[in-house]
Scaffold this motif. Structure first.
Motif, PDB file in Angstrom:
ATOM      1  N   ILE A   1       0.848  -1.193   0.000  1.00 17.67           N
ATOM      2  CA  ILE A   1       0.000   0.000   0.000  1.00 17.67           C
ATOM      3  C   ILE A   1       0.881   1.240   0.000  1.00 17.67           C
ATOM      4  N   LEU A   2       1.912   1.220   0.834  1.00 16.96           N
ATOM      5  CA  LEU A   2       2.866   2.332   0.851  1.00 16.96           C
ATOM      6  C   LEU A   2       3.476   2.535  -0.531  1.00 16.96           C
ATOM      7  N   SER A   3       3.912   1.445  -1.158  1.00 20.88           N
ATOM      8  CA  SER A   3       4.541   1.543  -2.484  1.00 20.88           C
ATOM      9  C   SER A   3       3.566   2.089  -3.515  1.00 20.88           C
ATOM     10  N   ALA A   4       2.314   1.638  -3.430  1.00 22.39           N
ATOM     11  CA  ALA A   4       1.314   2.110  -4.394  1.00 22.39           C
ATOM     12  C   ALA A   4       1.059   3.599  -4.225  1.00 22.39           C
ATOM     13  N   ALA A   5       0.936   4.062  -2.971  1.00 25.35           N
ATOM     14  CA  ALA A   5       0.700   5.484  -2.723  1.00 25.35           C
ATOM     15  C   ALA A   5       1.877   6.326  -3.206  1.00 25.35           C
ATOM     16  N   PHE A   6       3.086   5.850  -2.946  1.00 23.13           N
ATOM     17  CA  PHE A   6       4.273   6.601  -3.365  1.00 23.13           C
ATOM     18  C   PHE A   6       4.405   6.634  -4.885  1.00 23.13           C
ATOM     19  N   SER A   7       4.021   5.540  -5.535  1.00 19.55           N
ATOM     20  CA  SER A   7       4.163   5.469  -6.992  1.00 19.55           C
ATOM     21  C   SER A   7       3.204   6.427  -7.708  1.00 19.55           C
ATOM     22  N   LEU A   8       2.161   6.887  -7.011  1.00 24.17           N
ATOM     23  CA  LEU A   8       1.224   7.826  -7.612  1.00 24.17           C
ATOM     24  C   LEU A   8       1.778   9.251  -7.661  1.00 24.17           C
ATOM     25  N   ILE A   9       2.885   9.507  -6.945  1.00 24.27           N
ATOM     26  CA  ILE A   9       3.552  10.807  -7.035  1.00 24.27           C
ATOM     27  C   ILE A   9       4.328  10.833  -8.354  1.00 24.27           C
ATOM     28  N   PRO A  10       4.172  11.862  -9.176  1.00 25.78           N
ATOM     29  CA  PRO A  10       4.946  11.917 -10.436  1.00 25.78           C
ATOM     30  C   PRO A  10       6.437  11.704 -10.158  1.00 25.78           C
ATOM     31  N   GLU A  11       7.048  10.836 -10.934  1.00 25.16           N
ATOM     32  CA  GLU A  11       8.419  10.414 -10.654  1.00 25.16           C
ATOM     33  C   GLU A  11       9.392  11.585 -10.606  1.00 25.16           C
ATOM     34  N   ASP A  12       9.186  12.577 -11.463  1.00 26.64           N
ATOM     35  CA  ASP A  12      10.123  13.697 -11.513  1.00 26.64           C
ATOM     36  C   ASP A  12       9.920  14.676 -10.356  1.00 26.64           C
ATOM     37  N   ARG A  13       8.911  14.421  -9.490  1.00 28.41           N
ATOM     38  CA  ARG A  13       8.655  15.323  -8.371  1.00 28.41           C
ATOM     39  C   ARG A  13       8.852  14.657  -7.015  1.00 28.41           C
ATOM     40  N   ARG A  14       9.214  13.394  -7.017  1.00 26.02           N
ATOM     41  CA  ARG A  14       9.317  12.674  -5.747  1.00 26.02           C
ATOM     42  C   ARG A  14      10.421  13.227  -4.860  1.00 26.02           C
ATOM     43  N   ALA A  15      11.590  13.431  -5.439  1.00 21.39           N
ATOM     44  CA  ALA A  15      12.706  13.941  -4.634  1.00 21.39           C
ATOM     45  C   ALA A  15      12.385  15.318  -4.074  1.00 21.39           C
ATOM     46  N   LEU A  16      11.722  16.154  -4.886  1.00 22.16           N
ATOM     47  CA  LEU A  16      11.363  17.488  -4.430  1.00 22.16           C
ATOM     48  C   LEU A  16      10.362  17.420  -3.281  1.00 22.16           C
ATOM     49  N   LEU A  17       9.361  16.528  -3.388  1.00 22.62           N
ATOM     50  CA  LEU A  17       8.377  16.393  -2.319  1.00 22.62           C
ATOM     51  C   LEU A  17       9.040  15.902  -1.041  1.00 22.62           C
ATOM     52  N   GLN A  18       9.963  14.949  -1.159  1.00 25.71           N
ATOM     53  CA  GLN A  18      10.655  14.457   0.030  1.00 25.71           C
ATOM     54  C   GLN A  18      11.504  15.549   0.668  1.00 25.71           C
ATOM     55  N   PHE A  19      12.183  16.321  -0.184  1.00 26.53           N
ATOM     56  CA  PHE A  19      12.998  17.407   0.338  1.00 26.53           C
ATOM     57  C   PHE A  19      12.134  18.442   1.053  1.00 26.53           C
ATOM     58  N   GLN A  20      11.035  18.848   0.415  1.00 23.27           N
ATOM     59  CA  GLN A  20      10.154  19.839   1.020  1.00 23.27           C
ATOM     60  C   GLN A  20       9.489  19.290   2.274  1.00 23.27           C
ATOM     61  N   SER A  21       9.230  17.990   2.302  1.00 25.32           N
ATOM     62  CA  SER A  21       8.678  17.368   3.515  1.00 25.32           C
ATOM     63  C   SER A  21       9.668  17.492   4.665  1.00 25.32           C
ATOM     64  N   GLY A  22      10.936  17.178   4.387  1.00 20.78           N
ATOM     65  CA  GLY A  22      11.960  17.294   5.419  1.00 20.78           C
ATOM     66  C   GLY A  22      12.108  18.731   5.908  1.00 20.78           C
ATOM     67  N   GLN A  23      12.106  19.694   4.982  1.00 18.58           N
ATOM     68  CA  GLN A  23      12.217  21.103   5.347  1.00 18.58           C
ATOM     69  C   GLN A  23      11.032  21.539   6.201  1.00 18.58           C
ATOM     70  N   SER A  24       9.827  21.099   5.819  1.00 21.63           N
ATOM     71  CA  SER A  24       8.620  21.501   6.546  1.00 21.63           C
ATOM     72  C   SER A  24       8.655  20.995   7.979  1.00 21.63           C
ATOM     73  N   ILE A  25       9.030  19.731   8.153  1.00 22.88           N
ATOM     74  CA  ILE A  25       9.075  19.156   9.500  1.00 22.88           C
ATOM     75  C   ILE A  25      10.165  19.830  10.314  1.00 22.88           C
ATOM     76  N   LEU A  26      11.316  20.083   9.689  1.00 21.21           N
ATOM     77  CA  LEU A  26      12.434  20.725  10.387  1.00 21.21           C
ATOM     78  C   LEU A  26      12.044  22.115  10.882  1.00 21.21           C
ATOM     79  N   GLU A  27      11.340  22.869  10.056  1.00 22.21           N
ATOM     80  CA  GLU A  27      10.987  24.241  10.416  1.00 22.21           C
ATOM     81  C   GLU A  27       9.824  24.317  11.394  1.00 22.21           C
ATOM     82  N   SER A  28       8.958  23.304  11.398  1.00 22.22           N
ATOM     83  CA  SER A  28       7.728  23.378  12.190  1.00 22.22           C
ATOM     84  C   SER A  28       7.776  22.611  13.497  1.00 22.22           C
ATOM     85  N   MET A  29       8.642  21.621  13.584  1.00 19.53           N
ATOM     86  CA  MET A  29       8.629  20.731  14.740  1.00 19.53           C
ATOM     87  C   MET A  29       9.211  21.408  15.981  1.00 19.53           C
ATOM     88  N   PRO A  30       8.596  21.215  17.152  1.00 22.53           N
ATOM     89  CA  PRO A  30       9.170  21.739  18.403  1.00 22.53           C
ATOM     90  C   PRO A  30      10.536  21.123  18.672  1.00 22.53           C
TER      91      PRO A  30
END
Length: 630
Positions: free
Chosen positions: A315-344
């Motif tokens: 299920i995890l693999s299927a959900a991840f595969s629905l992200i356009p391949e050329d945008r996956r790294a960008l989404l992961q990077f922005q996810s890391g940045q968002s958590i880093l900036e927002s987390m206590p």
């Protein structure tokens, strides 16, 4: 209570090593994790101690009843995890443990795979301890029996449906389950209230479904059909965070992606870009509601509504595969940045690996901004050191190699301290991994630099230990140590005669004249950092010279004792006085004096809380001194 008592009696004094890996274990010790002393040049010893403590920990649960551990997806386990598994399996003193592991043999297809090497290693030591049970896809009869039982009818009524399902899924049980769920959702398998039994349309099932040997297609279809756009995006963000995730982290990411705020650290052409064009800026998604719907659909699971896990890795693999391949790294990077900036800040430590992994996957989006580059470098360095504390030397080396790639141009000139920390720590990790070639590259890089000798001591320590422990060359280990001591201004003669011994023994006794031996336990502390470095290096050589050069062992022992009297005691003085006690008991006929020095050694050990030296000093005292007192 019985388990708590067993844990406290077996590991409480060393629980710090385990609480690094299992933080909640500290609750069993009055909520206070016990500090774990870390000898920077002895990670390999810490690894053996960790394995020992893990065995003790598991034994506490294997008393009168058998403990069964089921470990799924072993094909993805890293080498450090497999080594721990091997430690538990080969524990002959724990017959009450049964480990059941599963893995996909089509992903473990060569001898170099970590799991294959692990299983071969276990079999080499005990070829009767592992039983293999190959699991094949279900045959037609079993699928038919399963469907008949599920629909509460006799098997002869479902054979037609079973033939279609088996043909479409090849008997993959996970595919069978989701195939049946999908045809129910499509309305071509339904429960008829009028006759109180299930009915289906075989022709429609045959025509509206496709053949699949895995569930990826089925799951993608379900996600796209059953979830709204917003719910799909929430699930895709969750898939970036791993098999388990917190709802708060998903909220942090979705909040940033749907805002007009620029993503700090991305290249200019990606600043303000949206991963999905159909997400409306400033329209905040209802993350909790979306996660609840995903849970209702059986895609994710949660016990408390805060911490979630994917119901299956497919299920995890299927959900991840629905992200356009050329945008996956960008989404992961922005996810890391968002958590880093927002987390206590208080939650940052436990999420360190998650944040670093996300940022690393999109590290190509880091700008030339030196501050952001150094920030990611420092986070990888922290993650590497944290992994090493829990004996995860393989992952540690990965983080530290990323650190190397993030070092700037002419880094030895502009970032000398940081570069030294990275190369020294990586050398230790590769030493513990047994990768001598990579270790030597790091050490050579350090030795080539024009750095003060005291800053190269860690590198010398790693090389000395590699000669002794990995190469089995104690003479070369000692020579390396003597070179380091010489550069620190302490020299020992190459040829050691009895006259040299006699002179140093007399010198030592003269320095102790008028001193109460037992008062050395309260002797002033050695404050000079350079002298403590020398004491550390000499103590390291004691064990090696005892094996390879006992004449030098005597001189080093006497030198350490002299320094402890003249310049103050350090934790290394415990080993010096213990070995001096051995010399008095065994070589000078002074059993009473030797016993006193042994007791002083144990007192100094306790005074400095030197857990990293406790085993060595206790061994020397128990094996070579205490018998003389009796």
């Amino acid at each position: 209570l019985a388990i708590k008592s067993a844990l406290c009696s077996s590991i409480e004094s060393e629980s710090g090593l385990l609480t690094e890996v299992i933080p909640k274990l500290s609750l069993l010790f009055d909520g206070q994790p016990i500090a774990c002393t870390n000898n920077r040049s002895a990670y390999q010893m810490a690894k053996h101690k960790f394995n020992f403590l893990l065995r003790q920990f598991v034994r506490a649960f294997c008393g009168e009843k058998t403990l069964v551990l089921f470990l799924d997806d072993l094909q993805w386990a890293d080498m450090a995890s497999l080594e721990l598994l091997e430690t538990l399996i080969l524990d002959r003193n724990n017959p009450g443990l049964l480990i059941i592991g599963s893995y996909r043999d089509d992903e473990v297809h060569d001898k170099s795979h970590p799991l294959t090497r692990c299983l071969h290693g276990i079999n080499a030591q005990n070829n009767q301890i592992i039983s293999s049970i190959p699991l094949q896809n279900l045959d037609l009869k079993t699928v038919n029996d399963y469907i008949a039982d599920l629909l509460n009818v006799t098997a002869d009524k479902t054979i037609g449906l079973a033939e279609i399902v088996h043909k479409k899924t090849y008997g993959n049980i996970f595919a069978v389950i989701h195939f049946l769920k999908n045809i129910e959702d499509e309305g071509i398998l339904w429960y008829c209230i009028g006759i109180l039994r299930w009915k289906w349309n075989a022709d429609e099932i045959q025509s509206k479904t496709s053949v699949t040997d895995n569930v990826a297609g089925i799951l993608k279809l379900k996600i796209n059909k059953k979830l709204s756009v917003e719910e799909r995006r929430v699930l895709q963000v969750a898939s970036c965070l791993g098999g388990t995730f917190d709802s708060s982290n998903v909220f942090f990411v979705m909040d940033k992606l749907c805002s007009k705020e620029k993503m700090i650290g991305a290249k200019s052409e990606h600043i303000g870009s949206r991963i999905w064009s159909d997400l409306q800026p400033d329209k905040k998604p209802n993350v909790n509601e979306s996660l609840n719907i995903c849970a209702e659909e059986g895609l994710i699971e949660s016990d408390d509504g805060l911490h979630y896990r994917f119901a299956h890795d497919q299920i995890l693999s299927a959900a991840f595969s629905l992200i356009p391949e050329d945008r996956r790294a960008l989404l992961q990077f922005q996810s890391g940045q968002s958590i880093l900036e927002s987390m206590p800040d208080k939650d940052m430590e436990k999420n360190l690996f998650l944040i670093v992994n996300l940022l690393n996957r999109g590290s190509s989006f880091i700008t030339a901004d030196n501050e952001k580059r150094v920030q990611l470098l420092m986070m990888n360095l922290k993650a590497g050191k944290k992994a090493m504390k829990s004996s995860g030397f393989g992952p540690a080396a990965t983080y530290l190699n990323i650190c190397m790639s993030l070092l700037g141009d002419d880094h030895w000139h502009n970032e000398a301290t940081l570069s030294l920390d990275v190369f020294s720590t990586l050398a230790k990790a590769e030493f513990c991994n047994g990768n001598l070639k990579e270790m030597e590259k790091c050490l050579d890089e350090i030795f080539e630099q024009n750095l003060p000798i005291k800053e190269k001591i860690d590198a010398y320590s790693v090389r000395i230990h590699s000669f002794y422990f990995l190469k089995g060359e104690p003479v070369n280990a000692v020579d390396e140590g003597l070179e380091a001591l010489s550069r620190l201004g302490v020299n020992f003669p190459k040829k050691i005669s009895k006259l040299v011994h006699a002179r140093e023994i007399i010198k030592t006794k003269y320095m102790m004249k008028g001193l109460c031996i037992m008062s050395l336990s309260d002797h002033p502390t050695m404050e000079d950092e350079n002298r403590r470095i020398v004491m550390n290096m000499m103590e390291m050589l004691l064990v090696m010279t005892y094996v390879s050069n006992q004449a030098l062992f005597v001189l080093i022992t006497l030198k350490m004792a002299q320094w402890s009297i003249c310049y103050g005691v350090s934790k290394h003085s415990s080993m010096a006085f213990a070995c001096y006690g051995v010399l008095l008991c065994n070589g000078m006929g002074d059993a009473a004096g030797g016993t006193k020095f042994g007791k002083v050694a144990m007192s100094i050990l306790e005074r400095f809380s030197a857990k990293d030296m406790e085993s060595k000093v206790t061994f020397v005292y128990s094996s070579f001194i205490s018998a003389w007192a009796e």
